[in-house]
Motif scaffolding. Structure first.
Motif, PDB file in Angstrom:
ATOM      1  N   TYR A  38      48.324  41.406  37.478  1.00  0.00           N
ATOM      2  CA  TYR A  38      47.546  40.482  38.121  1.00  0.00           C
ATOM      3  C   TYR A  38      48.301  38.805  38.347  1.00  0.00           C
ATOM      4  O   TYR A  38      47.774  37.762  39.735  1.00  0.00           O
ATOM      5  CB  TYR A  38      46.266  39.397  37.276  1.00  0.00           C
ATOM      6  N   GLY A  39      49.257  39.845  38.999  1.00  0.00           N
ATOM      7  CA  GLY A  39      50.268  38.554  39.719  1.00  0.00           C
ATOM      8  C   GLY A  39      51.354  39.058  40.902  1.00  0.00           C
ATOM      9  O   GLY A  39      51.637  40.207  40.661  1.00  0.00           O
ATOM     10  N   GLY A  40      51.932  38.530  41.608  1.00  0.00           N
ATOM     11  CA  GLY A  40      52.813  38.350  42.616  1.00  0.00           C
ATOM     12  C   GLY A  40      51.984  38.413  43.764  1.00  0.00           C
ATOM     13  O   GLY A  40      52.000  37.412  44.273  1.00  0.00           O
ATOM     14  N   ASP A  41      52.282  39.477  44.817  1.00  0.00           N
ATOM     15  CA  ASP A  41      52.101  39.165  46.048  1.00  0.00           C
ATOM     16  C   ASP A  41      50.335  39.637  45.686  1.00  0.00           C
ATOM     17  O   ASP A  41      49.087  39.114  45.244  1.00  0.00           O
ATOM     18  CB  ASP A  41      52.716  41.004  46.970  1.00  0.00           C
ATOM     19  N   ARG A  42      49.559  39.459  47.219  1.00  0.00           N
ATOM     20  CA  ARG A  42      48.327  39.060  47.761  1.00  0.00           C
ATOM     21  C   ARG A  42      47.379  39.860  46.207  1.00  0.00           C
ATOM     22  O   ARG A  42      46.469  39.403  46.144  1.00  0.00           O
ATOM     23  CB  ARG A  42      47.924  39.185  49.337  1.00  0.00           C
ATOM     24  N   ASN A  43      47.839  40.909  47.110  1.00  0.00           N
ATOM     25  CA  ASN A  43      46.863  42.330  46.157  1.00  0.00           C
ATOM     26  C   ASN A  43      46.848  41.966  44.617  1.00  0.00           C
ATOM     27  O   ASN A  43      45.377  41.785  44.234  1.00  0.00           O
ATOM     28  CB  ASN A  43      47.226  43.585  46.837  1.00  0.00           C
ATOM     29  N   ALA A  44      47.836  41.699  44.452  1.00  0.00           N
ATOM     30  CA  ALA A  44      47.956  41.740  42.748  1.00  0.00           C
ATOM     31  C   ALA A  44      47.470  39.890  42.792  1.00  0.00           C
ATOM     32  O   ALA A  44      46.249  40.094  42.086  1.00  0.00           O
ATOM     33  CB  ALA A  44      49.384  41.284  42.646  1.00  0.00           C
ATOM     34  N   ARG A  45      47.163  38.648  43.366  1.00  0.00           N
ATOM     35  CA  ARG A  45      46.444  37.637  42.758  1.00  0.00           C
ATOM     36  C   ARG A  45      45.141  38.301  43.587  1.00  0.00           C
ATOM     37  O   ARG A  45      44.522  37.454  42.393  1.00  0.00           O
ATOM     38  CB  ARG A  45      46.746  36.573  43.704  1.00  0.00           C
ATOM     39  N   MET A  46      44.428  39.067  44.103  1.00  0.00           N
ATOM     40  CA  MET A  46      42.914  39.405  43.820  1.00  0.00           C
ATOM     41  C   MET A  46      42.698  40.325  42.792  1.00  0.00           C
ATOM     42  O   MET A  46      41.345  40.417  43.075  1.00  0.00           O
ATOM     43  CB  MET A  46      42.839  40.176  45.803  1.00  0.00           C
ATOM     44  N   ARG A  47      43.123  40.775  43.187  1.00  0.00           N
ATOM     45  CA  ARG A  47      42.946  41.865  41.542  1.00  0.00           C
ATOM     46  C   ARG A  47      41.959  41.162  40.505  1.00  0.00           C
ATOM     47  O   ARG A  47      40.960  41.580  40.291  1.00  0.00           O
ATOM     48  CB  ARG A  47      44.431  42.575  40.709  1.00  0.00           C
ATOM     49  N   LEU A  48      41.981  40.163  39.650  1.00  0.00           N
ATOM     50  CA  LEU A  48      40.969  39.954  39.164  1.00  0.00           C
ATOM     51  C   LEU A  48      39.449  39.538  39.602  1.00  0.00           C
ATOM     52  O   LEU A  48      38.961  40.078  39.451  1.00  0.00           O
ATOM     53  CB  LEU A  48      41.275  38.198  38.561  1.00  0.00           C
ATOM     54  N   LEU A  49      39.664  38.723  40.952  1.00  0.00           N
ATOM     55  CA  LEU A  49      38.431  38.613  41.495  1.00  0.00           C
ATOM     56  C   LEU A  49      37.522  39.806  41.780  1.00  0.00           C
ATOM     57  O   LEU A  49      36.549  40.013  41.481  1.00  0.00           O
ATOM     58  CB  LEU A  49      38.753  37.952  42.376  1.00  0.00           C
ATOM     59  N   ARG A  50      39.111  40.999  42.439  1.00  0.00           N
ATOM     60  CA  ARG A  50      38.099  42.724  42.959  1.00  0.00           C
ATOM     61  C   ARG A  50      37.376  43.291  41.531  1.00  0.00           C
ATOM     62  O   ARG A  50      36.522  43.988  42.416  1.00  0.00           O
ATOM     63  CB  ARG A  50      39.232  43.082  43.100  1.00  0.00           C
ATOM     64  N   GLU A  51      38.037  43.192  40.192  1.00  0.00           N
ATOM     65  CA  GLU A  51      37.709  43.766  38.958  1.00  0.00           C
ATOM     66  C   GLU A  51      36.193  42.926  38.819  1.00  0.00           C
ATOM     67  O   GLU A  51      35.267  43.615  38.047  1.00  0.00           O
ATOM     68  CB  GLU A  51      38.899  43.663  38.004  1.00  0.00           C
ATOM     69  N   VAL A  52      36.254  41.449  38.734  1.00  0.00           N
ATOM     70  CA  VAL A  52      35.465  41.024  38.248  1.00  0.00           C
ATOM     71  C   VAL A  52      33.984  41.436  39.411  1.00  0.00           C
ATOM     72  O   VAL A  52      32.892  41.892  38.521  1.00  0.00           O
ATOM     73  CB  VAL A  52      35.399  39.165  38.747  1.00  0.00           C
ATOM     74  N   ILE A  53      34.420  41.922  40.570  1.00  0.00           N
ATOM     75  CA  ILE A  53      33.216  42.395  41.458  1.00  0.00           C
ATOM     76  C   ILE A  53      32.834  43.780  41.785  1.00  0.00           C
ATOM     77  O   ILE A  53      31.242  43.523  41.119  1.00  0.00           O
ATOM     78  CB  ILE A  53      33.515  41.749  43.130  1.00  0.00           C
ATOM     79  N   VAL A  54      34.227  44.365  40.837  1.00  0.00           N
ATOM     80  CA  VAL A  54      33.420  46.064  40.003  1.00  0.00           C
ATOM     81  C   VAL A  54      32.523  46.367  39.341  1.00  0.00           C
ATOM     82  O   VAL A  54      31.375  46.500  38.562  1.00  0.00           O
ATOM     83  CB  VAL A  54      34.646  46.665  40.165  1.00  0.00           C
ATOM     84  N   ALA A  55      33.225  44.298  37.980  1.00  0.00           N
ATOM     85  CA  ALA A  55      31.967  44.883  36.693  1.00  0.00           C
ATOM     86  C   ALA A  55      30.859  43.771  37.347  1.00  0.00           C
ATOM     87  O   ALA A  55      29.787  44.607  36.695  1.00  0.00           O
ATOM     88  CB  ALA A  55      32.774  43.758  35.821  1.00  0.00           C
ATOM     89  N   ILE A  56      30.612  43.362  38.064  1.00  0.00           N
ATOM     90  CA  ILE A  56      29.261  43.171  38.449  1.00  0.00           C
ATOM     91  C   ILE A  56      28.546  44.012  38.955  1.00  0.00           C
ATOM     92  O   ILE A  56      27.467  44.283  38.847  1.00  0.00           O
ATOM     93  CB  ILE A  56      29.819  41.120  39.387  1.00  0.00           C
ATOM     94  N   ARG A  57      29.095  44.751  39.652  1.00  0.00           N
ATOM     95  CA  ARG A  57      27.883  45.635  40.626  1.00  0.00           C
ATOM     96  C   ARG A  57      27.839  46.508  39.952  1.00  0.00           C
ATOM     97  O   ARG A  57      27.080  47.105  40.133  1.00  0.00           O
ATOM     98  CB  ARG A  57      28.768  45.867  42.132  1.00  0.00           C
ATOM     99  N   ASP A  58      28.849  47.092  38.550  1.00  0.00           N
ATOM    100  CA  ASP A  58      28.518  48.314  37.954  1.00  0.00           C
ATOM    101  C   ASP A  58      27.280  47.187  36.835  1.00  0.00           C
ATOM    102  O   ASP A  58      26.787  48.469  37.163  1.00  0.00           O
ATOM    103  CB  ASP A  58      29.787  48.518  37.265  1.00  0.00           C
ATOM    104  N   ARG A  59      27.174  46.592  36.661  1.00  0.00           N
ATOM    105  CA  ARG A  59      26.165  45.971  35.540  1.00  0.00           C
ATOM    106  C   ARG A  59      24.645  45.586  35.940  1.00  0.00           C
ATOM    107  O   ARG A  59      24.115  46.057  35.170  1.00  0.00           O
ATOM    108  CB  ARG A  59      27.087  44.938  34.892  1.00  0.00           C
ATOM    109  N   VAL A  60      24.947  44.751  37.273  1.00  0.00           N
ATOM    110  CA  VAL A  60      23.677  44.467  38.017  1.00  0.00           C
ATOM    111  C   VAL A  60      23.054  45.786  38.550  1.00  0.00           C
ATOM    112  O   VAL A  60      23.497  46.287  39.339  1.00  0.00           O
ATOM    113  CB  VAL A  60      23.714  43.451  39.166  1.00  0.00           C
TER     114      VAL A  60
END
Ligand SMILES: Cc1cc2nc3c(=O)[nH]c(=O)nc-3n(C[C@H](O)[C@H](O)[C@H](O)COP(=O)(O)O)c2cc1C
Length: 673
Positions: free
Chosen positions: A218-240
């Motif tokens: 969840y930390g380091g380069d751009r992709n790693a820093r974006m990981r939390l939000l990306r996983e949040v978006i997937v979780a929201i799309r999956d649940r809604v």
């Protein structure tokens, strides 16, 4: 007394019936008032109110607070705005240990989504919004650092409470929490879900290299820093389960050492766009500690960051919202025309005048937001109810509207500053016959003098609007008219209101009567001239000393600003003061806190430390300018009080305060007359 020639329904609070749709000026703003589709939402114009707290209502409060919450937002829909952001909705921190007390502005432990009646309340609210023709988003908020964070670090220079760094289990639980919470809101019927990935939210703390020092996935380069939000978006799309609009609110440029800049933001926007799942972006700039401010006070240029928004917009094909000091629909139109955004937030503008869009369409003047930021600071600094300096009905929309009077009276108001003019307008709107006498040649009172400082030039917009309003209401205004007790008595009004303001205070210390010691108001009006090196003496907890320092520095003076208090302007909150102090520093103003002036020996000024009383020489100055408050000018009131029935004292003439106190007091008083 015959009633005031009927103004119809009040100019201020209601659109005169005959004017509605009488002329449609929509064509003047072809971009701002053009339709657009955002995700699942078909909008017929592009002005929005971005999510905001305040308003004195609570979705999850008592019945009364819930009604106020709904009324506050529905007023904007009634005023013609379709997409409203709603208040912040706090996500539960699923890992908060038992007994830990969450502190900080916007900090929340249990969140709102998981409260038992949340779905019911949100459903009721959304039904009302839909019935009124509006669309509602729910903004998911979980402030970073309160107490959770990616790492043990701070996000700014103003809040130094060390946060708790989340472990992987806590991160997993958090992601699930976002998904489940979004599903509850979606099931309740909201049109959009927005992630608050700005303003120091935990999500921003993960995105930012300033606050994310993690060495795991969840930390380091751009992709790693974006990981939390990306996983949040997937979780929201999956649940809604149903089609819904999903958006990200992002800071365009953190503008802080170690933070991300606009180029980095554009790269993230490209990646979020490519991922799919996101339907729109909402952009602004600013943080929670003060500079730059995401609630930019009037000191800023209008829409200071719309050019940055253009860069971000170029990184995506998705619709983009810009927010930040847009106060007219004409500005919004130009922002869209320039390709800086597709939609524009006019959030405080709609606090100042929730009917702004309808008024614009029908060619009426809109009550201007002048950036006082009382909408946030009164509550945060003084614990007072949320309020607006120009709109006394702001944050009490559920209260009954002022009613026409059953007994029209003849009302004489002495003094044409904010208190006097607001009282005059409110009384006239209720149907009283109102005369207002102002001793100077123009209305505005102390506010007109304050407006001479460059930072305050927007104040004149309100004075002009208020002057027009009185004219429209048929208030008999006489400027250049000095009042005395005999003339007031002869006038034979039923009510006399004294709003004569206050006179600049001077200090009673040795040396204060020398020619080079002057009061700030005289410097602003040009009645006093000053030399190059200036000591500005601040004994005023409001914004005046700061705006005078800025003004003098702008004119090229070398300014030293001495405050008795531990810090400058204790009644000005962080969303304003940071920007003000930044500008003073950029203009070379030297600040001296905890410094009391004790005597002025020629050009040599002596002082003492406010707390220890240690005396010292402050320096040698060409001029000393006093910004030390004002003494109420209540002599007329005192002279009339015992002989004249129904005489009232209000505004600075009772006790000098900021403008918001004057307009609100005038509103309250008018309802009793
Ligand atoms: C009282 C108040 C509370 C706010 N609360 C939030 C919030 O909870 N979430 C958010 O994203 N923005 C919040 N904002 C920021 C606004 O959404 C908006 O970005 C800001 O006021 C600048 O836009 P404006 O110049 O059009 O007012 C708040 C603003 C104010 C004045």
């Amino acid at each position: 007394v015959p009633a005031q020639p009927s103004p119809g329904i009040s100019f201020d609070e209601e659109l005169p019936a005959q004017d509605v749709n009488a002329q449609d000026l929509t064509a003047q703003y072809p971009r701002a008032l053009a339709p657009i589709t955002v995700g699942t939402m078909r909008l017929d114009h592009r002005i929005v109110v971005s999510p905001h707290g305040g308003g004195n209502g609570q979705l999850m409060g008592s019945e009364k607070e819930f009604e106020q919450h709904c009324a506050h937002w529905l007023e904007k829909v009634r005023g013609g705005i379709q997409w409203i952001g709603g208040g912040p909705t706090f996500v539960k921190n699923p890992g908060l240990p038992v007994g830990f007390e969450v502190t900080g502005v916007g900090g929340h432990g249990p969140g709102i989504f998981r409260q038992a009646s949340f779905a019911t309340r949100l459903g009721m609210f959304v039904d009302r919004v839909h019935a009124a023709g509006g669309l509602l988003s729910t903004q998911m908020v979980l402030q970073g650092g309160m107490p959770i964070a990616p790492s043990n670090t701070f996000s700014g220079y103003g809040d130094q409470r060390m946060p708790h760094a989340l472990d992987l289990d806590e991160i997993r639980a958090l992601i699930i929490e976002y998904g489940e919470s979004a599903a509850i809101a979606a099931d309740a019927g909201v049109d959009a879900i927005e992630i608050h990935a700005n303003h120091d939210d935990i999500v921003q703390w993960f995105l930012s290299p300033l606050t994310n020092h993690r060495t795991d996935i969840y930390g380091g380069d751009r992709n790693a820093r974006m990981r939390l939000l990306r996983e949040v978006i997937v979780a929201i799309r999956d649940r809604v389960s149903r089609p819904i609009t999903f958006g990200l609110r992002l800071c365009l440029d953190e503008m802080i050492d170690g933070g991300y800049d606009i180029n980095e933001l554009c790269e993230m926007v490209k990646l979020f766009t490519a991922d799919g799942g996101t339907d729109y972006f909402s952009f602004d700039v600013g943080n929670n500690w003060g500079a730059p401010s995401y609630i930019p006070p009037g000191w800023y240029e209008d829409h200071p960051w719309s050019k940055l928004s253009a860069q971000a917009k170029a990184a995506t094909h998705l619709p983009c919202v810009y927010a930040g000091r847009v106060t007219t629909v004409a500005q919004a139109d130009a922002i869209i025309a320039n390709g800086e955004a597709d939609l524009v937030a006019m959030t405080r503008a709609a606090m100042a005048d929730p009917l702004l869009l309808k008024k614009v369409r029908t060619g009426q003047r809109v009550r201007p937001c002048i950036g006082l930021n009382e909408c946030i600071h009164r509550k945060l600094v003084e614990g007072l109810p949320y309020a607006c300096g120009v709109n006394p009905r702001f944050a009490r929309e559920a209260d009954p509207l002022p009613q026409p009077t059953s007994k029209a009276r003849r009302i004489l108001i002495i003094g044409g500053g904010p208190a006097g003019t607001e009282l005059a307008a409110q009384c006239a709107e209720r149907g009283h016959r109102v005369s207002l006498w102002e001793r100077s040649e123009q209305l505005g009172g102390a506010l007109r003098v304050a407006a001479l400082a460059r930072a305050n030039n927007r104040y004149t917009q309100w004075i002009d609007w208020q002057t027009d309003r009185l004219k429209h209401l048929g208030v008999e205004v006489q400027t250049g008219r000095l009042a005395d007790v005999d003339v007031i008595r002869t006038f034979e009004s039923d009510v006399v209101a004294i709003a004569t303001g206050a006179q600049s205070r001077r200090l009673s210390i040795p040396g204060v009567n020398q020619a080079h010691v002057v009061v700030a108001a005289d410097v602003l009006t040009g009645a006093a001239s000053i030399g190059e090196r200036v000591l500005l003496v601040a004994e005023d907890d409001g914004p005046a000393p700061l705006s005078i320092a800025d003004h003098l520095a702008g004119l090229g003076h070398e300014v030293t600003l001495a405050y008795r208090t531990a810090g400058p302007a204790p009644l000005i909150g962080k969303y304003s003061v940071g920007a003000m102090l930044a500008r003073l520093d950029e203009n070379g103003v030297i600040m001296l806190p905890t410094t009391r002036i004790t005597s002025i020996e020629g050009h040599r000024v002596l002082g003492a430390h406010s707390y220890s009383n240690r005396s010292f020489e402050i320096g040698t100055f060409d001029s000393v300018v006093l910004s030390v408050g004002a003494i109420p000018d209540d002599s007329l009131f005192r002279a009339l009080k015992d002989s004249q029935p129904n005489v009232y004292l209000l505004g600075d003439a009772y006790a000098p305060r900021r403008m918001v106190f004057a307009t609100r007091q005038a509103y309250e008083l008018a309802q009793t007359l």
